[in-house]
Structure formats: structure tokens, C-alpha cells
Design a protein around this motif. Structure first.
Motif, PDB file in Angstrom:
ATOM      1  N   UNK A   3       0.919  -1.089  -0.070  1.00 18.03           N
ATOM      2  CA  UNK A   3       0.185  -0.036  -0.122  1.00 18.03           C
ATOM      3  C   UNK A   3       0.943   1.243   0.037  1.00 18.03           C
ATOM      4  N   UNK A  47      -4.202   0.454  -2.167  1.00 19.33           N
ATOM      5  CA  UNK A  47      -3.496  -0.737  -2.671  1.00 19.33           C
ATOM      6  C   UNK A  47      -2.602  -0.632  -4.005  1.00 19.33           C
ATOM      7  N   UNK A  68      -0.843  -6.705  -4.817  1.00 18.41           N
ATOM      8  CA  UNK A  68      -0.780  -7.893  -3.803  1.00 18.41           C
ATOM      9  C   UNK A  68      -0.395  -9.166  -4.354  1.00 18.41           C
ATOM     10  N   UNK A  76      -2.695  -6.823  -9.752  1.00 18.38           N
ATOM     11  CA  UNK A  76      -2.776  -5.168  -9.474  1.00 18.38           C
ATOM     12  C   UNK A  76      -3.826  -4.788  -8.388  1.00 18.38           C
ATOM     13  N   UNK A 104      -5.579  -0.621  -7.054  1.00 17.73           N
ATOM     14  CA  UNK A 104      -6.062   0.329  -7.584  1.00 17.73           C
ATOM     15  C   UNK A 104      -4.943   1.695  -8.038  1.00 17.73           C
ATOM     16  N   UNK A 146       3.658   0.998   2.764  1.00 17.36           N
ATOM     17  CA  UNK A 146       3.451  -0.298   4.026  1.00 17.36           C
ATOM     18  C   UNK A 146       3.211  -1.488   3.256  1.00 17.36           C
ATOM     19  N   UNK A 155     -10.071 -13.849   2.614  1.00 20.09           N
ATOM     20  CA  UNK A 155     -10.807 -12.884   2.511  1.00 20.09           C
ATOM     21  C   UNK A 155     -10.350 -11.773   3.705  1.00 20.09           C
ATOM     22  N   UNK A 156      -9.091 -11.699   3.909  1.00 20.49           N
ATOM     23  CA  UNK A 156      -8.395 -10.718   4.608  1.00 20.49           C
ATOM     24  C   UNK A 156      -9.114 -10.536   5.982  1.00 20.49           C
ATOM     25  N   UNK A 207      -5.412  -8.485   8.834  1.00 23.51           N
ATOM     26  CA  UNK A 207      -4.295  -8.031   8.146  1.00 23.51           C
ATOM     27  C   UNK A 207      -3.320  -7.365   9.286  1.00 23.51           C
ATOM     28  N   UNK A 220       0.316  -5.219   9.539  1.00 24.33           N
ATOM     29  CA  UNK A 220       1.119  -4.242   8.722  1.00 24.33           C
ATOM     30  C   UNK A 220       2.699  -4.076   9.123  1.00 24.33           C
TER      31      UNK A 220
END
Lengths: 113, 107
Positions: A35, A45, A48, A57, A59, A90, A98-99, A102, A104
Motif C-alpha cells: 500500500x 493498494x 498484492x 494489481x 487500484x 506499507x 478474505x483478509x 491483516x 502491517x
């Protein structure tokens, strides 16, 4: 704390130079994310990864590429850095598709002059 | 993609006060999380709460998925609660973040 490190933590570079940021995890999590954080935008984002050599990819992927040759490392490359890529970057990891959770890393401050 | 709006953008509290932060989102979601970014930049996951209510110490969160909003409650605020609070929702297997609420708790 989840075992995530980022390197370097700070970097100053010049426009047009290539830059590679590294994210390293010791959790053996499948999913890894890059990110960028800019004032007024929250986190956005970039790219990923859902497995070794599997990436997609986000956004704001233009101008960035990634690679994941092993589970623990996720590299973000700016092929030719521009001033608009000055930001805080980050890395995050997640064990689940489905995260649900998460985690960091500490972030990398990049200044492109 | 899903739009995520947080309010208020800034909040100043006196230590001991209670507060409510709001997150509105534009479409149904399977995943909603709240994060806290401390003044040193570290991001910590507070809640995974796609629906219902959860509590963790002085913090609690409620998500009303049918009405597309989530609330984060801070009770008896402390200076260590200062920082930026982010709401994030899952959008096509990826998290989309709101712009955050900056909370400053004064002693």
C-alpha cells in the motif's frame, strides 16, 4: 507482533532512478500486499500477492511492479521513480483469502527529489 | 469500487471523554475492519467486524451491514488513543480504506 519487516525504512532518491523496497515476513502467510499512504487518501493498494509468483494489481499500480519468488519476500519496484511516488509505503500480510486479519509492517518513507 | 467515507475527519477530546467515529460504505461488504495508526505510524488491527458488535477493553465497534455503516466507540479516552483511525472494507478481495479520522486526546 506479526513478524514483518520492511527495508529500507527511509530512502531519498532522485527522479528517474530505480528503487526497490523489500517486505519480509516470518509468519508463512500466503497473502502479501503493498500500500501507499498519502495525506487525505488513507491507504491505497498498489499490488498484492496470493502466492509465490502469483500477483495482481491494485487500484494505483501504474509505475510499480512486484515480484515474489519465495513465500517470505515481496518486492516492490519503482522502475523510474517520479516525485508523485513520494509517499509512505506499507507492506501487509494475511493468512486468509478474505483478509480477516491483516498485519502491517512499520512502513518505508520514500522521498523522490 | 466501494466508496468508504469516515466522519468526522478530526476529533479533539479531553482525556476521559467518550466519542463515536463513523464509517459509511457504498455497497454490501463481507469484511470490514477498523485500524489504529499511532503517532509513530504503526498500523494496528482493532476489529474485524462485518456485522454485529464487538468489544475490546475501552473500544467497541458495531456494524449495521444492511444500512451500510459501522461505528467505533472510544470510552474514557486516554492520550494513548491518539492517532488516526481507519475503516477498511473488502472490495473484490482487496481492502479499500477510508481517509481516516484523526483523534487527538489532550491530558
Amino acid at each position: 507482533d506479526a513478524g514483518i519487516t520492511q527495508s529500507p525504512r527511509h530512502k531519498v532518491t532522485e527522479t528517474g532512478t530505480p528503487v526497490t523496497l523489500r517486505c519480509h515476513q516470518t509468519e508463512n502467510h500466503r497473502y502479501m500486499y503493498w500500500y501507499r499512504q498519502d495525506p487525505g487518501h488513507g491507504l491505497r493498494l498498489i499490488h498484492y500477492s496470493y502466492g509465490v509468483k502469483d500477483t495482481d494489481k491494485g487500484e494505483v499500480s501504474d509505475g510499480y511492479s512486484v515480484s515474489r519468488s519465495k513465500t517470505e519476500d515481496f518486492l516492490l519496484t519503482l522502475e523510474s521513480a517520479t516525485s508523485s511516488q513520494t509517499s509512505v509505503y506499507f507492506c501487509a500480510i494475511s493468512p486468509l483469502a478474505h483478509q480477516e486479519t491483516q498485519y502491517f509492517g512499520p512502513g518505508t518513507r520514500l522521498l523522490v527529489l | 469500487g466501494i466508496q468508504v467515507e469516515q466522519s468526522p475527519p478530526d476529533l479533539i477530546l479531553q482525556e476521559g471523554a467518550n466519542s463515536t467515529l463513523r464509517c459509511n460504505f457504498s455497497d454490501s461488504v463481507n469484511n470490514l475492519q477498523w485500524f489504529h495508526q499511532n503517532p509513530w505510524g504503526q498500523l494496528i488491527n482493532l476489529f474485524y467486524i462485518p456485522s454485529g458488535t464487538k468489544q475490546n477493553g475501552r473500544l467497541s465497534a458495531t456494524t449495521v451491514a444492511t444500512e451500510r455503516y459501522s461505528l467505533l466507540y472510544i470510552s474514557s479516552s486516554q492520550t494513548t488513543d491518539s492517532g488516526v483511525y481507519f475503516c477498511a472494507v473488502e472490495d473484490d478481495y482487496k481492502l479499500s480504506f477510508g481517509a481516516g479520522t484523526t483523534v487527538t486526546v489532550r491530558a
